[in-house]
Design a protein around this motif. Structure first.
Motif, short mmCIF file in Angstrom:
data_model
loop_
_atom_site.label_atom_id
_atom_site.label_comp_id
_atom_site.label_asym_id
_atom_site.label_seq_id
_atom_site.Cartn_x
_atom_site.Cartn_y
_atom_site.Cartn_z
N LEU A 180 0.81 -1.22 0.00
CA LEU A 180 0.00 0.00 0.00
C LEU A 180 0.85 1.26 0.00
N THR A 181 2.09 1.19 0.56
CA THR A 181 2.90 2.39 0.72
C THR A 181 4.25 2.31 0.04
N ASP A 182 4.64 1.12 -0.42
CA ASP A 182 5.95 0.88 -1.05
C ASP A 182 7.12 1.01 -0.08
N GLN A 183 6.85 1.05 1.23
CA GLN A 183 7.91 1.16 2.22
C GLN A 183 8.52 -0.21 2.50
N ALA A 184 9.85 -0.27 2.61
CA ALA A 184 10.56 -1.53 2.85
C ALA A 184 10.32 -2.02 4.27
N PHE A 185 10.40 -3.32 4.43
CA PHE A 185 10.20 -3.95 5.73
C PHE A 185 11.52 -4.47 6.30
N ARG A 186 11.60 -4.52 7.61
CA ARG A 186 12.62 -5.32 8.27
C ARG A 186 12.20 -6.79 8.18
N ILE A 277 -9.65 8.77 -6.19
CA ILE A 277 -9.25 9.43 -4.95
C ILE A 277 -8.20 8.60 -4.23
N ARG A 278 -7.16 9.26 -3.76
CA ARG A 278 -6.06 8.58 -3.10
C ARG A 278 -6.46 8.10 -1.72
N GLY A 279 -5.83 6.99 -1.30
CA GLY A 279 -6.07 6.46 0.03
C GLY A 279 -5.57 7.40 1.10
N MET A 280 -5.98 7.15 2.32
CA MET A 280 -5.65 8.03 3.44
C MET A 280 -4.19 7.87 3.88
N GLY A 281 -3.70 8.92 4.55
CA GLY A 281 -2.36 8.88 5.10
C GLY A 281 -1.29 8.72 4.04
N ILE A 282 -0.39 7.78 4.30
CA ILE A 282 0.74 7.60 3.38
C ILE A 282 0.49 6.51 2.34
N ILE A 283 -0.73 6.03 2.23
CA ILE A 283 -1.06 5.07 1.18
C ILE A 283 -0.92 5.77 -0.17
N THR A 284 -0.22 5.13 -1.09
CA THR A 284 0.03 5.76 -2.39
C THR A 284 -1.02 5.38 -3.44
N LEU A 285 -1.82 4.38 -3.18
CA LEU A 285 -2.80 3.91 -4.15
C LEU A 285 -4.04 4.80 -4.16
N ARG A 286 -4.70 4.83 -5.31
CA ARG A 286 -5.98 5.51 -5.46
C ARG A 286 -7.08 4.46 -5.68
N ASP A 287 -8.29 4.85 -5.33
CA ASP A 287 -9.43 3.96 -5.55
C ASP A 287 -9.46 3.53 -7.01
#
Length: 369
Positions: A180-186, A277-287
């Motif tokens: 949802l955010t493209d952020q890397a995980f540990r 419409i883009r998702g809330m917060g740091i979510i980069t996806l749109r509906d």
């Protein structure tokens, strides 16, 4: 009969649900519930019909139980083509004053459905599966996929190590980052974020026959079989960043799964849907954007994503709760919870209170784990 039911419920002021306005004005929780009952039933029926469920039949059965004359009129309504909400209403209450009808059977039905359907997407305060594990995901993430699958099976339905094994499998299926955010995980990136394992349908429904019965009524017996079989396995989980998980818990979005060209496509959906419409917060996806599951090294072997029917079931229930206004009531229960997390407010019926007193535990501000 679907068009008759939806038209009447959509024009809920026609029914003038008994004492609704007076009770609501008094500030009692029961009045708040009764005020949303027509909308709740409307969306329950609408979403259930997509799955071939039985909510529509139950609605007419319980409405007929309110009055013998009403039951007789319902049989007559079955023979009439839909023309308008007003015509359906007039045929339904022919010879009756709605103000004199006791709608308790319908209110009880709606209360029970709200309680039990809500449990389909609500995470309890105490997980049966246990988030405290004997090892971390970093200890198992490099194991072979077949070995992980074997260990998942050995853990049984709710083994305390199973959650970290499922996290590791989700990495192998979807990749080492939040979809949802493209952020890397540990542990793959030392500065990455800790992954949260999300269950599409919370495993708290395990061992709850009332909940499973309600799922069957809402979406059919096949849906129950799939939920029970895959409840705490790779087909019902995904890794998420905490922020994305929180908004998912609050019913802000869901996953629509649909088949295109012989393959499943997963779509990010706001609740209610609002394309572009883009998702809330740091979510980069749109509906209407695709959620690209299956980008890990073992994506194909692990099914390329969660089970489509489970995704669609959760999204349907989320829409019912959010669009009817029931989600707001749920959040109010949370705000008034006792220290033990038990919600004791009166809603609509003795049956409803009994369910609450039977320890329907809810956690956070959430819906879905």
């Amino acid at each position: 009969m679907e068009r008759h039911a939806l038209a009447i419920l959509e024009q809920n002021d026609l029914c003038n649900w008994r004492d609704t306005k007076q009770i609501q004005a008094s500030g009692k929780q029961g009045g708040t519930f009764r005020a949303i009952t027509p909308k709740l039933l409307y969306y329950l029926i609408e979403e259930s019909q997509k799955f071939g469920g039985d909510v529509l039949d139950q609605f007419w059965e319980q409405l007929g139980a309110c009055d013998d004359k009403l039951k007789e009129n319902i049989e007559g309504l079955k023979q009439e083509n839909f023309v308008s909400a007003q015509k359906s209403f007039e045929a339904l209450f022919r010879g009756l004053d709605p103000k004199n009808v006791n709608f308790k059977p319908v209110l009880d039905m709606a209360a029970e459905r709200l309680t039990v359907v809500n449990a389909t997407v609500m995470n309890p305060g105490r997980r049966k599966s246990g988030t405290s594990t004997a090892f971390s995901v970093s200890e198992v993430v490099n194991e072979e996929t077949d070995k992980l699958l074997q260990r998942v099976n050995e853990e049984g339905d709710f083994g305390k190590r199973k959650q970290e094994l499922l996290k590791a499998l989700s990495f192998k299926r979807d990749g080492n980052f939040c979809l949802l955010t493209d952020q890397a995980f540990r542990p793959f990136n030392k500065r990455g974020l800790l992954p949260t394992l999300a269950h599409i349908i919370p495993n708290s429904v395990h061992g709850k026959p009332d909940t499973l019965k309600c799922i069957a009524m809402f979406a059919g017996a096949a849906a129950v079989d799939e939920v029970v079989h895959h409840l705490n396995n790779i087909g019902n989980v995904m890794n998420m960043q905490h922020d994305a998980h929180s908004s998912y818990d609050n019913l802000e979005w869901g996953i629509e799964a649909k088949e295109e060209g012989g393959e499943v496509k997963y779509i990010f959906r706001l609740v209610p849907t609002d394309p572009g419409i883009r998702g809330m917060g740091i979510i980069t996806l749109r509906d209407d954007d695709e959620i690209r599951f299956g980008r890990g090294p073992e994506g194909k072997k692990l099914g390329n994503g969660p089970l489509p029917n489970i995704c669609n079931l959760q999204l349907a229930v989320a829409r019912v709760l959010k669009m009817s206004g029931a989600a707001d009531i749920i959040l109010e229960w949370k705000d008034h919870a006792d220290d033990d997390g038990l919600y004791r407010l009166f809603i609509a019926s003795e049956e409803f209170c009994d369910m609450l007193d039977a320890k329907l535990f809810l956690s956070g501000r959430a819906v879905v784990a």
